[in-house]
Design an enzyme around this catalytic site. Structure first.
Site, PDB file in Angstrom:
ATOM      1  N   ARG A 290       2.597  -8.804   8.254  1.00 24.45           N
ATOM      2  CA  ARG A 290       3.686  -8.341   9.124  1.00 24.45           C
ATOM      3  C   ARG A 290       3.194  -7.527  10.319  1.00 24.45           C
ATOM      4  O   ARG A 290       3.995  -7.183  11.184  1.00 24.45           O
ATOM      5  CB  ARG A 290       4.697  -7.541   8.296  1.00 24.45           C
ATOM      6  CG  ARG A 290       5.513  -8.434   7.379  1.00 24.45           C
ATOM      7  CD  ARG A 290       6.404  -7.634   6.464  1.00 24.45           C
ATOM      8  NE  ARG A 290       7.522  -7.017   7.151  1.00 24.45           N
ATOM      9  CZ  ARG A 290       8.421  -6.247   6.551  1.00 24.45           C
ATOM     10  NH1 ARG A 290       8.331  -6.008   5.262  1.00 24.45           N
ATOM     11  NH2 ARG A 290       9.401  -5.717   7.226  1.00 24.45           N
TER      12      ARG A 290
ATOM     13  N   HIS B 226      -3.716 -14.363   8.419  1.00 23.48           N
ATOM     14  CA  HIS B 226      -3.400 -13.050   8.974  1.00 23.48           C
ATOM     15  C   HIS B 226      -4.568 -12.071   8.922  1.00 23.48           C
ATOM     16  O   HIS B 226      -4.373 -10.865   8.891  1.00 23.48           O
ATOM     17  CB  HIS B 226      -2.161 -12.481   8.287  1.00 23.48           C
ATOM     18  CG  HIS B 226      -0.951 -13.339   8.464  1.00 23.48           C
ATOM     19  ND1 HIS B 226      -0.345 -13.520   9.685  1.00 23.48           N
ATOM     20  CD2 HIS B 226      -0.273 -14.109   7.585  1.00 23.48           C
ATOM     21  CE1 HIS B 226       0.682 -14.352   9.550  1.00 23.48           C
ATOM     22  NE2 HIS B 226       0.746 -14.728   8.287  1.00 23.48           N
TER      23      HIS B 226
ATOM     24  N   PRO C  91       0.779  -1.222   0.000  1.00 24.44           N
ATOM     25  CA  PRO C  91       0.000   0.000   0.000  1.00 24.44           C
ATOM     26  C   PRO C  91       0.813   1.275   0.000  1.00 24.44           C
ATOM     27  O   PRO C  91       1.439   1.625   0.999  1.00 24.44           O
ATOM     28  CB  PRO C  91      -0.791  -0.105   1.322  1.00 24.44           C
ATOM     29  CG  PRO C  91      -0.060  -1.134   2.137  1.00 24.44           C
ATOM     30  CD  PRO C  91       1.073  -1.650   1.365  1.00 24.44           C
ATOM     31  N   GLU C  92       0.782   1.960  -1.093  1.00 26.16           N
ATOM     32  CA  GLU C  92       1.202   3.354  -1.121  1.00 26.16           C
ATOM     33  C   GLU C  92      -0.084   4.142  -1.355  1.00 26.16           C
ATOM     34  O   GLU C  92      -1.165   3.555  -1.463  1.00 26.16           O
ATOM     35  CB  GLU C  92       2.232   3.587  -2.232  1.00 26.16           C
ATOM     36  CG  GLU C  92       3.613   3.069  -1.848  1.00 26.16           C
ATOM     37  CD  GLU C  92       4.741   3.996  -2.276  1.00 26.16           C
ATOM     38  OE1 GLU C  92       4.487   5.216  -2.376  1.00 26.16           O
ATOM     39  OE2 GLU C  92       5.844   3.506  -2.517  1.00 26.16           O
TER      40      GLU C  92
END
Length: 278
Positions: free
Chosen positions: A112, A93, A2-3
């Site tokens: 993460r 996740h 994600p930017e």
DNA sequence: CAAGTTACCTGACGGC
DNA sequence: TGCCGTCAGGTAACTT
């Protein structure tokens, strides 16, 4: 993943599906993201309430409720949001799931766990620009993003211009990929000192930043239609970058080989011919 | 104050 | 096959 463009694509993709929906329940994995997830506060403040609007600020997704309670979501490095039928098996996740009143669930998956979820009261939400986003710079598309804005802040900055561009206090939402791409487009070496850029450099660079971000959003926009059940591929991978990740490959403009250096710990790519230090 | 480093976490990949 | 080091799109706390 994600930017800014990805968050904008996700924002636009989710908006029609979330607006006016009721949140019925919230489920969490129990694992903290960057900070603990406000599970009980969300249960108390969101259940049985209606979503009013879905917007974006920098790389944060904002979900405003009708009473102006605000959910803020950041995707970190590996976060992804998707809408799934409730019966869809939960993935490893999936850390937060917001159940909706139409049988769908908004799921935040973040391998993460560098992402984050915050809950702001209506009062905190009303003053978010001085509170939660206090110190956050303007959006790249904001009219406040002028050569003067950058030159004022860069006055004493001897750091690399790429690092400067990625500083969210300077301008919000320019990440590693697009900092690299914009500097190539402008012919500016990423290691050049921020304070060394002249007005004409900024006049060139600012529209290019906007153009590249706009293109990337348009690129991802093509996949919005099948947002439900999307596996997280938000169009990002369709962008073909001109420098990012292209070490050793020929520059598309001049054929010189793209080089890679580290700037403040981040991979930085440039064309030694197209991007001059001076 | 500015600038650089480290930490947070998991998984993919390449070398041996 | 497996073990190990390296690297990854972000942010903020910390040190220098």
């Amino acid at each position: 993943m994600p930017e800014l463009p990805e968050v904008e694509v996700i924002c636009r993709g989710l908006r029609p599906h979330l607006t006016s929906r009721l949140i019925t329940a919230i489920r969490c994995s129990g694992k903290p993201l960057r900070y603990p997830v406000p599970h009980s506060a969300m249960n108390e403040m969101l259940c049985g309430r209606t979503i009013r609007a879905v917007t974006r600020r920098a790389k944060y997704l904002l979900i405003a409720m009708e009473d102006e309670t605000l959910i803020i979501i950041h995707l970190g490095m590996t976060g992804n949001l998707g809408l799934f039928p409730r019966a869809t098996p939960v993935k490893v996740h999936d850390h937060v799931r917001w159940q909706l009143d139409n049988g769908l669930e908004l799921r935040l998956n973040d391998t993460r766990r560098f992402g984050g979820v915050w809950l702001l009261t209506p009062e905190q939400a009303a003053s978010r620009e001085t509170g939660f986003f206090g110190g956050t710079g303007p959006e790249p598309f904001d009219s406040l993003c002028t050569p003067a804005h950058f030159m004022t802040l860069a006055q004493r900055r001897q750091q690399p211009v790429k690092t400067f561009l990625m500083d969210s206090k300077v301008v919000a939402g320019i990440g590693n990929i697009y900092a690299n791409e914009a500097l190539l487009a402008a012919g500016i070496h990423p290691a050049r000192q921020a304070c060394a850029l002249q007005e004409h450099d900024w006049q060139l660079l600012i529209p290019l930043i906007r153009q590249i971000l706009t293109q990337a959003i348009a690129c991802g926009g093509s996949t919005i239609s099948d947002f439900i059940n999307a596996n997280g591929e938000s169009g990002y991978f369709q962008m073909n970058f001109k420098v990012y990740g292209r070490k050793g490959q020929p520059c598309r403009q001049c054929g010189a080989l793209i080089e890679k250096i580290q700037l403040n710990g981040r991979a930085s790519y440039f064309c030694p011919h197209c991007q001059k230090k001076e």
